[in-house]
Write a protein that holds these residues in place. Structure first.
Motif, PDB file in Angstrom:
ATOM      1  N   UNK A 326      -6.294   5.751  -1.029  1.00  0.00           N
ATOM      2  CA  UNK A 326      -5.790   5.679   0.436  1.00  0.00           C
ATOM      3  C   UNK A 326      -7.287   5.508   1.345  1.00  0.00           C
ATOM      4  N   UNK A 327      -8.208   6.406   0.790  1.00  0.00           N
ATOM      5  CA  UNK A 327      -9.336   6.393   1.370  1.00  0.00           C
ATOM      6  C   UNK A 327     -10.112   5.187   1.514  1.00  0.00           C
ATOM      7  N   UNK A 328     -10.302   4.436   0.301  1.00  0.00           N
ATOM      8  CA  UNK A 328     -10.983   2.900   0.326  1.00  0.00           C
ATOM      9  C   UNK A 328     -10.348   2.060   1.218  1.00  0.00           C
ATOM     10  N   UNK A 329      -8.858   2.159   1.263  1.00  0.00           N
ATOM     11  CA  UNK A 329      -8.051   1.211   1.795  1.00  0.00           C
ATOM     12  C   UNK A 329      -7.962   1.339   3.333  1.00  0.00           C
ATOM     13  N   UNK A 330      -7.818   2.707   3.579  1.00  0.00           N
ATOM     14  CA  UNK A 330      -7.969   2.988   4.985  1.00  0.00           C
ATOM     15  C   UNK A 330      -9.017   2.798   5.888  1.00  0.00           C
ATOM     16  N   UNK A 331     -10.353   2.775   4.986  1.00  0.00           N
ATOM     17  CA  UNK A 331     -11.643   2.611   5.478  1.00  0.00           C
ATOM     18  C   UNK A 331     -11.766   1.113   5.796  1.00  0.00           C
ATOM     19  N   UNK A 332     -11.441   0.300   4.689  1.00  0.00           N
ATOM     20  CA  UNK A 332     -11.560  -1.320   4.831  1.00  0.00           C
ATOM     21  C   UNK A 332     -10.873  -1.671   5.939  1.00  0.00           C
ATOM     22  N   UNK A 333      -9.491  -1.289   6.062  1.00  0.00           N
ATOM     23  CA  UNK A 333      -8.939  -1.531   7.152  1.00  0.00           C
ATOM     24  C   UNK A 333      -9.480  -1.246   8.720  1.00  0.00           C
ATOM     25  N   UNK A 334      -9.980  -0.084   8.641  1.00  0.00           N
ATOM     26  CA  UNK A 334     -10.427   0.313  10.003  1.00  0.00           C
ATOM     27  C   UNK A 334     -12.152  -0.543  10.272  1.00  0.00           C
ATOM     28  N   UNK A 335     -12.667  -0.975   9.201  1.00  0.00           N
ATOM     29  CA  UNK A 335     -13.879  -1.751   9.390  1.00  0.00           C
ATOM     30  C   UNK A 335     -13.669  -3.057   9.827  1.00  0.00           C
ATOM     31  N   UNK A 336     -12.414  -3.769   9.331  1.00  0.00           N
ATOM     32  CA  UNK A 336     -12.135  -5.109   9.556  1.00  0.00           C
ATOM     33  C   UNK A 336     -10.975  -5.230  10.661  1.00  0.00           C
ATOM     34  N   UNK A 337     -10.840  -4.229  11.406  1.00  0.00           N
ATOM     35  CA  UNK A 337     -10.023  -4.145  12.691  1.00  0.00           C
ATOM     36  C   UNK A 337     -11.115  -3.957  14.000  1.00  0.00           C
ATOM     37  N   UNK A 366     -12.108   2.742  -8.422  1.00  0.00           N
ATOM     38  CA  UNK A 366     -11.372   2.590  -7.106  1.00  0.00           C
ATOM     39  C   UNK A 366     -11.917   1.341  -6.295  1.00  0.00           C
ATOM     40  N   UNK A 367     -13.034   1.526  -5.993  1.00  0.00           N
ATOM     41  CA  UNK A 367     -13.527   0.394  -5.391  1.00  0.00           C
ATOM     42  C   UNK A 367     -13.608  -0.814  -6.262  1.00  0.00           C
ATOM     43  N   UNK A 368     -13.987  -0.783  -7.217  1.00  0.00           N
ATOM     44  CA  UNK A 368     -13.877  -1.894  -8.373  1.00  0.00           C
ATOM     45  C   UNK A 368     -12.417  -2.610  -8.387  1.00  0.00           C
ATOM     46  N   UNK A 369     -11.528  -1.539  -8.322  1.00  0.00           N
ATOM     47  CA  UNK A 369      -9.989  -2.092  -8.385  1.00  0.00           C
ATOM     48  C   UNK A 369      -9.812  -2.939  -7.137  1.00  0.00           C
ATOM     49  N   UNK A 370     -10.205  -2.248  -6.135  1.00  0.00           N
ATOM     50  CA  UNK A 370      -9.998  -2.959  -4.777  1.00  0.00           C
ATOM     51  C   UNK A 370     -10.794  -4.280  -4.795  1.00  0.00           C
ATOM     52  N   UNK A 371     -12.114  -4.485  -5.270  1.00  0.00           N
ATOM     53  CA  UNK A 371     -12.462  -5.559  -5.257  1.00  0.00           C
ATOM     54  C   UNK A 371     -11.802  -6.571  -6.077  1.00  0.00           C
ATOM     55  N   UNK A 372     -11.159  -6.134  -7.251  1.00  0.00           N
ATOM     56  CA  UNK A 372     -10.675  -7.160  -8.036  1.00  0.00           C
ATOM     57  C   UNK A 372      -9.321  -7.649  -7.268  1.00  0.00           C
ATOM     58  N   UNK A 373      -8.811  -6.907  -6.529  1.00  0.00           N
ATOM     59  CA  UNK A 373      -7.608  -7.339  -5.994  1.00  0.00           C
ATOM     60  C   UNK A 373      -7.840  -8.282  -4.630  1.00  0.00           C
ATOM     61  N   UNK A 374      -9.092  -7.996  -4.151  1.00  0.00           N
ATOM     62  CA  UNK A 374      -9.675  -8.803  -2.920  1.00  0.00           C
ATOM     63  C   UNK A 374      -9.885 -10.173  -3.562  1.00  0.00           C
ATOM     64  N   UNK A 375     -10.683 -10.206  -4.636  1.00  0.00           N
ATOM     65  CA  UNK A 375     -11.007 -11.437  -5.151  1.00  0.00           C
ATOM     66  C   UNK A 375      -9.961 -12.487  -5.752  1.00  0.00           C
ATOM     67  N   UNK A 376      -8.846 -11.668  -6.134  1.00  0.00           N
ATOM     68  CA  UNK A 376      -7.624 -12.524  -6.556  1.00  0.00           C
ATOM     69  C   UNK A 376      -6.680 -12.684  -5.354  1.00  0.00           C
ATOM     70  N   UNK A 377      -7.280 -12.490  -4.185  1.00  0.00           N
ATOM     71  CA  UNK A 377      -6.578 -12.905  -2.997  1.00  0.00           C
ATOM     72  C   UNK A 377      -5.013 -12.050  -2.734  1.00  0.00           C
ATOM     73  N   UNK A 378      -5.314 -10.913  -3.484  1.00  0.00           N
ATOM     74  CA  UNK A 378      -3.931 -10.036  -2.955  1.00  0.00           C
ATOM     75  C   UNK A 378      -4.172  -8.930  -1.954  1.00  0.00           C
ATOM     76  N   UNK A 379      -5.624  -9.090  -1.374  1.00  0.00           N
ATOM     77  CA  UNK A 379      -5.967  -8.375  -0.130  1.00  0.00           C
ATOM     78  C   UNK A 379      -6.656  -9.244   0.908  1.00  0.00           C
TER      79      UNK A 379
END
Length: 379
Positions: A326-337, A366-379
């Motif tokens: 949640x820390x990674x995803x919360x921060x990513x959304x805050x940065x991109x909003x 967790x960052x690596x997993x997030x980036x994998x999901x991002x690169x596969x278009x899931x985020x």
């Protein structure tokens, strides 16, 4: 016929009867065990698979199938089919009344067909698509409160035997237990969905107090579940992650509107006040016994790997995995909003920032997993 011959015949007859009785007792015991296994889970998908394994085992058959009724399309679809051709079979659908399974679903009556080639109801399409030879078949309806929701099949009794009336009695009993297990799983799923919708509505109501974070909760939840696909989380952890992501900011209900709606950067006192939302959230959730497993995700999603986060300055592995996600995803959304005091970063810039802070603010895995999901278009 002399007395010795009669005695031998009587003994042989008693031996056969005893053997049949022994086999029946074994099947009753197996049926009881299978019923316990079926009802030991409320996961709908798992219930369906266990039903097929039970059908195949109890009937000593080569293949088992569960076909469920799609009431909107008036069709049967293979929900689960055990065997080498499972994926091919699952793509096949039958109209109600079509094939033996379709007939059983439509009529709500059981069938034993020991010579399907001679039965006009037999649908050859499945055998043709799977290159499978059906020798015999037993098929029973699966009913919930007198309503047929599907059918249970066992195909090709092993050792070349035919299905018989005793098989039908046992198979019908199994079908009744499958129906109960499926209905219990359905009710549980509906309750769970209602709970999630209630939690989402609550989060949405809290979010409306802050005009600058519209859709934040939904995005954090989506990002968190996408990230979790590339981590080794247990099914139970996935469920708690989803609820944690939905309710991670529930504590903001206790923060003053003037702070939540402030258009400039917060001063130190105001920031100290906003930091209280994690403890407030944990206190709110602590009152609901069934939700206590999500407290770590709510309370610690602002902790940092290097120990400089809040509320307790936890480090590294002491931070729960759900909170790390949640820390990674919360921060990513805050940065991109967009915020009133700054414009949103591009997603690529935000990804670079996550990489830069990996191992200090955020968990590397967790960052690596997030980036994998991002690169596969899931985020």
């Amino acid at each position: 016929m002399n007395n010795n011959t009669k005695i031998k015949e009587n003994l042989s007859g008693w031996t056969d009867r005893f053997k049949r009785l022994e086999e029946k007792v074994e099947r009753l015991s197996l049926l009881s065990q299978l019923g316990q296994i079926l009802n030991s889970t409320l996961d709908h998908k798992e219930v369906r698979r266990r039903a097929m394994e039970a059908a195949t085992q109890l009937m000593k058959a080569e293949v088992g199938s569960l076909l469920l009724i799609d009431e909107e399309k008036n069709q049967l679809f293979f929900e689960v089919a055990l065997g080498d051709k499972e994926e091919t079979i699952k793509k096949i659908t039958l109209n109600l009344g079509e094939g033996i399974a379709g007939w059983v679903a439509q009529k709500g009556e059981s069938l034993i067909i020991n010579d399907p080639e001679k039965d006009p109801r037999f649908f050859k399409g499945v055998d043709e698509k799977t290159e499978f030879k059906t020798r015999n078949i037993i098929c029973v309806p699966v009913k919930v409160k007198e309503r047929t929701i599907g059918v249970l099949e066992a195909i090709n009794k092993k050792e070349g035997e035919d299905f018989n009336e005793e098989d039908l009695v046992f198979f019908t009993s199994l079908s009744d237990q499958v129906a109960i297990a499926l209905d219990n799983a359905r009710l549980y799923q509906e309750l769970e969905e209602m709970f999630f919708q209630t939690a989402e509505s609550l989060a949405d109501a809290i979010e409306k107090r802050d005009p600058y974070t519209g859709g934040h909760t939904q995005r954090v939840t989506t990002y968190s579940l996408a990230t979790a696909k590339y981590l080794s989380l247990k099914p139970e952890e996935l469920k708690w992650l989803k609820i944690s992501a939905v309710l991670h900011d529930i504590g903001k209900i206790g923060i003053d509107d003037q702070i939540l709606r402030k258009t400039e950067r917060l001063n130190s006192d105001e920031f100290s006040e906003i930091k209280r939302h994690v403890n407030i959230g944990a206190e709110i959730i602590d009152h609901v016994k069934q939700l206590r497993s999500i407290i770590p995700g709510v309370k610690y999603h602002h902790e940092m790997i290097d120990g400089t986060g809040y509320p307790e300055g936890l480090k590294g592995e002491k931070i729960p995995i759900i909170a790390k996600i949640v820390s990674v995803t919360d921060t990513f959304d805050a940065m991109t909003t967009d915020r009133p005091y700054r414009k949103a970063l591009s997603k690529e810039m935000a990804i670079n920032e996550l990489r830069r802070c990996s191992g200090t603010q955020f968990d590397r895995e967790v960052v690596e997993a997030f980036i994998k999901a991002f690169e596969k278009g899931e985020i």
